[in-house]
Design a protein around this motif. Structure first.
Motif, mmCIF file in Angstrom:
data_model
loop_
_atom_site.group_PDB
_atom_site.id
_atom_site.type_symbol
_atom_site.label_atom_id
_atom_site.label_comp_id
_atom_site.label_asym_id
_atom_site.label_seq_id
_atom_site.Cartn_x
_atom_site.Cartn_y
_atom_site.Cartn_z
ATOM 1 N N LEU A 71 13.756 12.767 -15.031
ATOM 2 C CA LEU A 71 14.312 12.364 -16.320
ATOM 3 C C LEU A 71 14.887 10.955 -16.204
ATOM 4 O O LEU A 71 14.790 10.147 -17.121
ATOM 5 N N GLY B 143 12.759 3.917 -20.555
ATOM 6 C CA GLY B 143 13.187 3.746 -21.943
ATOM 7 C C GLY B 143 14.115 2.546 -22.095
ATOM 8 O O GLY B 143 14.003 1.766 -23.052
ATOM 9 N N LEU B 144 15.007 2.388 -21.116
ATOM 10 C CA LEU B 144 15.940 1.265 -21.181
ATOM 11 C C LEU B 144 15.203 -0.067 -21.000
ATOM 12 O O LEU B 144 15.471 -1.043 -21.698
ATOM 13 N N ARG C 160 15.484 18.740 -12.028
ATOM 14 C CA ARG C 160 14.900 18.087 -13.195
ATOM 15 C C ARG C 160 15.393 16.668 -13.398
ATOM 16 O O ARG C 160 14.683 15.836 -13.968
ATOM 17 N N ASN D 18 10.005 14.433 -22.206
ATOM 18 C CA ASN D 18 10.125 14.854 -20.810
ATOM 19 C C ASN D 18 10.933 16.145 -20.669
ATOM 20 O O ASN D 18 10.534 17.075 -19.969
ATOM 21 N N VAL D 19 12.076 16.197 -21.357
ATOM 22 C CA VAL D 19 12.923 17.392 -21.277
ATOM 23 C C VAL D 19 12.175 18.604 -21.831
ATOM 24 O O VAL D 19 12.181 19.683 -21.238
ATOM 25 N N ASP E 197 3.833 4.212 -21.119
ATOM 26 C CA ASP E 197 4.627 3.935 -22.316
ATOM 27 C C ASP E 197 4.955 2.455 -22.393
ATOM 28 O O ASP E 197 4.787 1.806 -23.422
ATOM 29 N N ALA F 15 10.799 9.404 -25.483
ATOM 30 C CA ALA F 15 10.320 9.708 -24.135
ATOM 31 C C ALA F 15 11.188 10.777 -23.480
ATOM 32 O O ALA F 15 10.688 11.727 -22.871
ATOM 33 N N THR F 16 12.510 10.649 -23.627
ATOM 34 C CA THR F 16 13.406 11.638 -23.019
ATOM 35 C C THR F 16 13.194 13.013 -23.646
ATOM 36 O O THR F 16 13.097 14.021 -22.933
ATOM 37 N N LEU G 82 13.123 5.155 -25.805
ATOM 38 C CA LEU G 82 13.984 5.909 -24.891
ATOM 39 C C LEU G 82 14.195 7.330 -25.406
ATOM 40 O O LEU G 82 14.071 8.308 -24.662
#
Lengths: 450, 450
Positions: free
Chosen positions: A289, A296-297, A285, B329-330, A433, B325-326, B322
């Motif tokens: 991620l 995102g960063l 996974r 995704n998770v 995004d 989005a994380t 960030l």
């Protein structure tokens, strides 16, 4: 007998194993279907399962082993001697035997093959070991009934009698010429309804769909499904009959394909299942991620560029989740529709331009509806008018852009032989995004500095 | 003959239609499989397709109509008279006939049935019209070969001869008692290898897996797949034999299910395809987009509550993409894994607690890795230390929470009979986004006011 497997039954079996009561186990399990016994074994630990396997007749054991998932089987078989495995393989169809052997270390594989009894079976297996797992040759079994076109129906029935023991289920009888070339098929119905003296050449069906051994398993599935076949003969490049593939193996291919697509869409890199180890699950996974994280960063850096605008209207930041979420949803919907079309391939000579125009029309309608609603909502709830307009215009642009990207990306991937389901996965989602954020802040910057 | 359909061939057929050259069309198409002709028709316009249908024999036309997608068929048949449709239905198996009839307006349906010739066929069709489309009864065909247990093998062969015309493909012969109750099956192999004088009672297989007519189509697929059946007899609640379902119909169910799951995951409410109208495509997509939109607006309100914190550290806003989005995704990865497990149902008496512990272990590993990397990255690129710690802690919490929600939601949905794939769709994704935002700003608020 179809069985409903209860917790109680499992407990009874566990007790019987505890007191080494082979009679109880045999009398309760010998009437069950192998696949139901497999379900029971999944509830026992390895040692208990091994005990049950030792008690059961080896033909049942062979079926159970054929049913197991590859990972589970590999681990389970570590508890068996090569002699035991060879005994099971003696009872297996050649395709299942080869699947099992290919999971064993090379030396063990050789040892097991050396222990097999039936030389014809060994020859079949060695023959099948050459083929790549994912092609027609890797799916086929050597067990089939073939008859010579110069025979009569009576001889054909004799041949079935002779081969009956090896071939569990006769789907069709394949007709070959003297050089073993596939020339047609003979339906069971024809065989039953025809006089023994009739020459096969008079009653056989010359029209038979076959597949070359090197063809991809995906193509095997497509052909069998398209022509509604329950079995397909496999031939070599000269048309010689090599084996046959049955529909049950192909259903597995279809399902694996569906699962793989879902995993690609959700950004899981390995073929994992819930009962894999924690470490393996994490590893499968993490890569995707990370992609999301880097996105995102980058997004954070990007928003940083507009800190000036945020300083003027701090509330600008409030709407970033709305923008990115909408972009993501629209993009994934668009991809899903086009991926489905690409998978079905019913439309072949489609016009690229007209398709894109349609996508954009849908996007314009949806974009207008959503922007209108968001504008109304914001004005109603006292959000400043300039900001409300910025958000609405940005939202509309994002819907348009995401629809376009979501449609075009899978098409491009498909063109270059990449599974288009990847497009619905995190990589493209992340790109979407970022694009959404870009459009939002650019529109905001433009409108605010007007 | 398997055919490669080329653009050139389509052009030739179009020319032939233009000059009304029925001979060219017939001579080029009569050797083709119906499904290949269907592919050609998809490339022609309605008027051209109708012309080809009129030229082709009605048994081929019947197969083509059976192959068509339901929507396409309904539209296409508007160009046919009831007499023409009745002529095709005369040639269809009862299950395909019923599918087609159910798509017609009630009055037209009655008119067509009144025009059918074979009274046995009509009785079968009327019988099947009672069943719900999505249950075993709705999938079955009435065409099958059944023999009485008191007969001898010779009589059985006579019966096959009698019914041979109606039953296109004999998978198995079903054995019934005097009251038409299913008592077993007779393999074709047995029939071929047994003397005509042998009583059926001596050679039949009493062990037959059947399914009740009211069972859901999903269950039919599961049973047939589990026991590797190519056909399954359908019985009523008293065990009387009603019909049979063949594997090709079930493969369609499996594929529709896979497509439906994907659509649920991507938030499309209707079963749409790319060639549907712009309006329909918009309508199917809007509801879920609205869900995402409302979520985004709620998110905006929510971020508004923390405007004070954003005023202190404006850069706080930079990291919302960030975090969301994380979380997304998770969450979707976790759902995907559990959905797969729920679909396979190999593990039955699973321990809820141990499963959740495992999920959380994976989440802790992935959360630590990602938070560590983000922290390092932020410190390296000169983001203020307090903010960097806030982001890292929030990210870790979001990974944990999203893993938990992504795993538990599908399990709860499944328990209450809702397709767990819904959990991977926009509704839950949106909820996850909001949760992620909540955790982020709460953590930030707590750490900043320490």
């Amino acid at each position: 007998m179809q069985s409903e497997i209860t917790r109680e039954f499992i407990d009874q079996i566990e007790d019987a194993i505890e007191r080494r009561d082979t009679e109880f186990i045999l009398s309760n399990m010998e009437e069950m279907y192998a696949v139901d016994i497999t379900t029971v074994l999944y509830e026992l630990n390895t040692e208990q399962s091994k005990y049950v396997m030792d008690v059961l007749p080896s033909d049942v054991g062979a079926q159970i082993l054929s049913d197991l998932d590859s990972d589970v089987r590999t681990n389970f078989l570590k508890n068996f001697t090569t002699e035991e495995i060879a005994r099971y393989i003696n009872e297996m169809d050649s395709d299942d035997a080869v699947d099992l052997l290919n999971e064993q270390p090379v030396q063990r594989k050789e040892e097991i093959i050396a222990l097999l009894e039936d030389q014809e079976h060994v020859a079949d297996i060695i023959d099948l070991l050459h083929y790549d797992e994912d092609c027609a040759g890797g799916l086929m079994a050597k067990e089939l009934i073939k008859v010579n076109i110069n025979w009569r129906v009576g001889q054909c029935i004799e041949e079935i009698r002779r081969q009956a023991e090896d071939v569990e289920k006769v789907y069709a009888i394949y007709v070959v010429d003297d050089r073993d070339k596939l020339v047609g098929r003979l339906g069971m119905k024809t065989l039953i309804l025809t006089n023994d003296n009739t020459p096969i050449s008079e009653v056989y069906e010359p029209d038979v769909i076959s597949i070359e051994s090197y063809k991809d398993e995906q193509e095997v599935a497509t052909v069998m499904q398209k022509y509604d076949l329950d079995a397909i003969p496999v031939v070599n490049i000269q048309g010689r009959l090599l084996g046959r593939i049955t529909i049950d193996d192909v259903i597995d291919v279809i399902q694996e394909q569906a699962e793989l697509s879902r995993q690609l869409m959700t950004g899981i890199t390995e073929n994992i299942e819930e009962d894999d180890s924690v470490f393996r699950l994490s590893r499968a996974r993490l890569p995707w991620l990370m992609v999301g994280m880097v996105g995102g960063l980058l997004g954070a850096r990007f928003i940083g560029l507009f800190e000036g605008d945020i300083a003027i209207i701090p509330a600008l930041a409030m709407f970033t989740p709305l923008i990115t979420a909408t972009g993501g949803n629209v993009g994934i919907q668009s991809s899903s529709i086009i991926i489905q079309t690409l998978a079905n391939k019913t439309i072949m000579f489609d016009n690229f331009t007209s398709r894109i125009i349609k996508v954009l029309l849908v996007a314009i309608i949806n974009g207008l509806v959503m922007s209108g609603l968001v504008l109304g909502f914001n004005v109603l709830f006292g959000v400043e008018l300039t900001l409300s307009i910025v958000v609405a215009v940005a939202l509309f642009s994002v819907v348009l852009l995401s629809s376009f990207m979501g449609t075009v990306t899978p098409m491009i991937l498909d063109k270059y032989g990449v599974n288009p389901a990847v497009a619905a996965g995190p990589f493209i989602t992340t790109a979407n995004d970022l694009l959404g954020l870009g459009v939002y802040f650019m529109v905001a910057h433009m409108l605010l500095t007007l």
